[in-house]
Motif scaffolding. Sequence first.
Motif: not given
Length: 292
Positions: A51, A98-100, A132, A135, A161, A163, A175-176, A179, A225
């Motif tokens: 990010f 807002d990373v999304k 999201y 990166t 990060t 964030v 963050v993830f 995922d 992804r």
Amino acid sequence: MASPTGPRVTCPEAAVSRTLLLGWVLVQVAGASGTTGVVVAYNITWKSTNFKTILEWEPKPINHVYTVQISHRLGNWKSKCYSITDTECDVTDEIVKDVKQTYSARVLSTPANATGYTGEPQYTNSPEFIPYLETNLGRPTIQSFEQIGTKLNVTVQDPRTLVRKNGTFLSLRDVFGEDLSYTLYYWKASSTGKKMVKTNTNEFLIDVDKGQNYCFNVQAVIASRKANQKSPESPIECTSHEKGVFKDMFFIIGAVVFVVIIFIITLSLCLYKCRKARARKSGKENSPLRVA
């Protein structure tokens, strides 16, 4: 009387005058539009890892400067990096909000040293960017490892990060969430055949051959992804059975030396006390008898 039919002779002076006049007109038109020497940006790309996001473009400016504007789909344009001569701009502080979100940027070109310039700047739009999903994942690190008998335990450290949440920088796992997974590649130090195991946590516990040295590294993965699924692999770490044996021997030898020292000290004290007691007894026997 017939008119001459030979080729028409042009006047060199007239041709030169027309050329100069045309050039002067073009210069005046360009000056009136305020775009003299201004070149629009091209090849705009997003460079982002964990990010940390930089917008890059070409070319290097000569007679102009750049200003970057960024926005998400539901927002207004916000200016960043005003009137710069660089060809990059750090936009991390905007995208980590807002990373999304889906972000767009544009690079504006304006004449350099144009005081009071009121013309409409030329600009080029960037491709859209979803942090999201796009990166790059940074290289993970192995926090600790230990081989005991037939078990090898490896712990992976999540990168931090930029964030934030409640004033705290979040890790990649924060963050993830689920995922994010890790893949461990491991092999005997004396072999090149690799094995692989995956986990959705940060811990690996695998079966190995007792007394054998192993080498290994890890890789972060986001399988959901379509692109940029994997990080670079971490630096290789290796266990060392010889070091473990040497460490055990060191403690054993240290314990033996300690016991020997204690024994010598105790023996010395006993001998000292015996000699002292013997000396007192000898002194009593050799002392003359008192006559009443």
